[in-house]
Design a protein around this motif. Structure first.
Motif, PDB file in Angstrom:
ATOM      1  N   SER A 328     -12.498 -14.077 -15.235  1.00 45.67           N
ATOM      2  CA  SER A 328     -12.067 -15.319 -15.872  1.00 45.67           C
ATOM      3  C   SER A 328     -12.955 -16.484 -15.430  1.00 45.67           C
ATOM      4  O   SER A 328     -13.375 -17.310 -16.256  1.00 45.67           O
ATOM      5  N   LYS A 329     -13.264 -16.530 -14.147  1.00 46.75           N
ATOM      6  CA  LYS A 329     -14.126 -17.603 -13.629  1.00 46.75           C
ATOM      7  C   LYS A 329     -15.570 -17.416 -14.094  1.00 46.75           C
ATOM      8  O   LYS A 329     -16.228 -18.371 -14.518  1.00 46.75           O
ATOM      9  N   GLU A 330     -16.048 -16.190 -14.040  1.00 43.21           N
ATOM     10  CA  GLU A 330     -17.430 -15.922 -14.427  1.00 43.21           C
ATOM     11  C   GLU A 330     -17.677 -16.234 -15.893  1.00 43.21           C
ATOM     12  O   GLU A 330     -18.725 -16.771 -16.257  1.00 43.21           O
ATOM     13  N   GLU A 331     -16.712 -15.890 -16.746  1.00 44.29           N
ATOM     14  CA  GLU A 331     -16.876 -16.061 -18.185  1.00 44.29           C
ATOM     15  C   GLU A 331     -16.276 -17.371 -18.695  1.00 44.29           C
ATOM     16  O   GLU A 331     -16.370 -17.676 -19.888  1.00 44.29           O
ATOM     17  N   ASN A 332     -15.651 -18.118 -17.797  1.00 41.33           N
ATOM     18  CA  ASN A 332     -15.046 -19.412 -18.137  1.00 41.33           C
ATOM     19  C   ASN A 332     -14.047 -19.279 -19.291  1.00 41.33           C
ATOM     20  O   ASN A 332     -14.145 -19.946 -20.324  1.00 41.33           O
ATOM     21  N   VAL A 333     -13.070 -18.395 -19.081  1.00 35.57           N
ATOM     22  CA  VAL A 333     -12.025 -18.206 -20.081  1.00 35.57           C
ATOM     23  C   VAL A 333     -10.656 -18.444 -19.444  1.00 35.57           C
ATOM     24  O   VAL A 333     -10.497 -18.385 -18.224  1.00 35.57           O
ATOM     25  N   TYR A 334      -9.668 -18.679 -20.295  1.00 38.17           N
ATOM     26  CA  TYR A 334      -8.317 -18.934 -19.816  1.00 38.17           C
ATOM     27  C   TYR A 334      -7.741 -17.696 -19.124  1.00 38.17           C
ATOM     28  O   TYR A 334      -8.004 -16.558 -19.528  1.00 38.17           O
ATOM     29  N   LEU A 335      -6.941 -17.948 -18.081  1.00 37.16           N
ATOM     30  CA  LEU A 335      -6.269 -16.874 -17.347  1.00 37.16           C
ATOM     31  C   LEU A 335      -4.791 -17.191 -17.218  1.00 37.16           C
ATOM     32  O   LEU A 335      -4.404 -18.280 -16.789  1.00 37.16           O
ATOM     33  N   ILE A 336      -3.944 -16.245 -17.603  1.00 39.40           N
ATOM     34  CA  ILE A 336      -2.516 -16.321 -17.321  1.00 39.40           C
ATOM     35  C   ILE A 336      -2.256 -15.334 -16.194  1.00 39.40           C
ATOM     36  O   ILE A 336      -2.340 -14.119 -16.397  1.00 39.40           O
ATOM     37  N   ASP A 337      -1.991 -15.847 -15.005  1.00 41.41           N
ATOM     38  CA  ASP A 337      -1.880 -14.979 -13.830  1.00 41.41           C
ATOM     39  C   ASP A 337      -0.448 -14.474 -13.682  1.00 41.41           C
ATOM     40  O   ASP A 337       0.310 -14.905 -12.809  1.00 41.41           O
ATOM     41  N   LEU A 338      -0.102 -13.551 -14.550  1.00 39.26           N
ATOM     42  CA  LEU A 338       1.246 -12.985 -14.554  1.00 39.26           C
ATOM     43  C   LEU A 338       1.504 -12.185 -13.279  1.00 39.26           C
ATOM     44  O   LEU A 338       2.661 -12.024 -12.870  1.00 39.26           O
ATOM     45  N   ASN A 339       0.452 -11.715 -12.649  1.00 37.23           N
ATOM     46  CA  ASN A 339       0.590 -10.990 -11.393  1.00 37.23           C
ATOM     47  C   ASN A 339       1.182 -11.890 -10.303  1.00 37.23           C
ATOM     48  O   ASN A 339       2.156 -11.523  -9.635  1.00 37.23           O
TER      49      ASN A 339
END
Length: 440
Positions: A328-339
């Motif tokens: 997510s950080k490398e590709e600069n995309v949104y992350l929903i951290d359900l974990n």
């Protein structure tokens, strides 16, 4: 000669109906609104006609007089299902619910128990108009010109599902469901959120199993957003490719749409590591989504219900959630951290109360269930609903662009204070099965 003309005429009419995408149905008695198709308690589904009830037993037609369209309705003491032959796409469906001389209480779900309207109550004499936006799919692969080029390799179990059958099926449930009218028309402008993943995301057809994906639609503003759930039990990233499920999405997704990606449980189960194709495939999917002008959203897999001696959740997913965070950080995309969110949620519930969110049921709770069910991976409807609220919370807290499409139904969510199980209302569907879904 006349018989051949009649056969040809029937074929042409039925073909024309199959291509039809706009419908108006008047539910109730003999009085019918001009321009509407009459639906009575005897209107059993007929594929040639293109519409009807899955089962007419127990249906009641009630006519209160007065307004032709809303003065009568269909009801039943148990869940009932209305199906319409529709081609693939997004549809706005307007429903008139209520009783001009009484009260009503209706829950509306579509296809495989996908929650659209949650316990709509009307006061005495009140008729309400509700709008839902539904994604209808089939298993045919088509190119951008609509030419058939292949098929999704669905599993034998999926052939019984209500979302691969070339129909829109609407489930009416609740303590007093009363439907007066339905209007259906295509929606060509809604943003589509495509969901990919496993049994924790899939639209589960059978009680008591459920996932967050099938609870998501009720939290979005209709007409603006359609939820298209393509997840399936037991799938890995690779299997999703091999069965052409992702190809189906690549041929449909359009600029401005979203692709939610949650995989990990089964990738781990089949002995894969984050370095054996998982990262590479995620990056390829992300690049493909961006090339198509859509928006990728990564979702980390939620935790299993495994506590240590200090009542803290134990990570059983190896480095899969961490790998997704890194990508997510490398590709600069949104992350929903359900974990991370599920860890907080399950610990707030505690070792015993958290069972109320998972598949924990004594023997004989459901048909053909001689043994107790105790599953620390899969969720019941309450658990799935709470996880869906986690997803919505993450979207809102991050101020993602989707935030402006979140409905007023969402009023915030405190992970440390989950909704009381006792107050959760879910009238069960008629489809029940104790067989565990694929995956772990």
């Amino acid at each position: 000669m006349k018989s051949w003309i009649r056969i040809i005429t029937i074929f042409i009419c039925s073909s024309m109906f199959a291509q039809q995408t706009n419908f108006k149905f008047d539910f109730g008695g003999r009085r019918v609104q001009d321009g509407f198709i009459p639906i009575t308690e005897h209107s059993e589904f007929d594929r040639k006609a293109g519409y009807g009830f899955m089962d007419i037993s127990g249906l009641k037609s009630v006519d209160r007089g007065g307004n032709v369209l809303t003065g009568d309705y269909i009801t039943s003491d148990r869940p009932f299902y209305f199906s319409v032959v529709l081609r693939e796409g997004n549809y706005d469906i307007k429903l008139n619910l209520g009783d001009s001389k009484g009260t009503s209480q209706t829950t509306v779900r579509v296809e495989n128990r996908r929650l659209m309207l949650d316990d709509v109550k009307t006061k005495g004499g009140e008729i309400v108009e509700k709008l839902i936006t539904v994604h209808v799919k089939d298993s045919i692969l088509r190119n951008q010109d609509g030419v058939e080029i292949g098929i999704v390799k669905i599993k034998p179990r999926e052939r019984k599902y209500l979302h691969w059958d070339n129909l829109l099926t609407i489930e009416f449930n609740g303590k007093a469901p009363k439907i007066c009218a339905i209007t259906i028309q295509p929606n060509k402008t809604a943003k589509t959120i495509y969901l990919t993943g496993d049994s924790t995301v899939v639209d589960a057809q059978y009680e008591p199993w459920a996932s967050w994906g099938q609870m998501l639609p009720c939290f979005f503003v209709p007409q603006e957003v359609a939820i298209a759930n393509y997840a399936e039990s037991g799938e890995t990233l690779k299997a999703f490719e091999d069965r052409h499920r992702i190809d189906k999405i690549w041929n449909k997704i359009k600029p401005g749409d979203y692709l939610f990606i949650q995989f990990g449980h089964n990738d781990q189960k089949y002995g894969n590591s984050t370095k054996s194709g998982y990262r590479k495939r995620l990056q390829e999917w992300i690049n493909k989504v961006k090339q198509l002008g859509a928006i990728p959203v990564l979702v980390t897999s939620m935790n299993r219900r495994v506590f240590d001696k200090n009542n803290k959740i134990v990570n059983t997913l190896d480095d899969f959630p961490a790998a997704m965070r890194e990508i997510s950080k490398e590709e600069n995309v949104y992350l929903i951290d359900l974990n991370v969110m599920s860890k907080t949620l399950f610990e707030a519930l505690g070792p015993e109360n958290s069972k109320k969110a998972f598949i924990y049921y004594p023997a004989n709770t459901y048909p053909n269930q001689p043994d107790a069910l105790a599953d620390d991976t899969h969720f019941n409807t309450y658990g799935a609903y709470e996880l869906a609220k986690c997803v919505i919370k993450s979207i809102v807290d991050q101020k993602q662009p989707l935030t402006r499409f979140i409905s007023k139904k969402y009023k915030g969510f405190d992970l440390n204070q989950p909704d009381p199980f006792e107050k959760f209302y879910w009238p069960e569907s008629i489809f029940m099965e104790s067989l565990k879904p694929d995956g772990n």
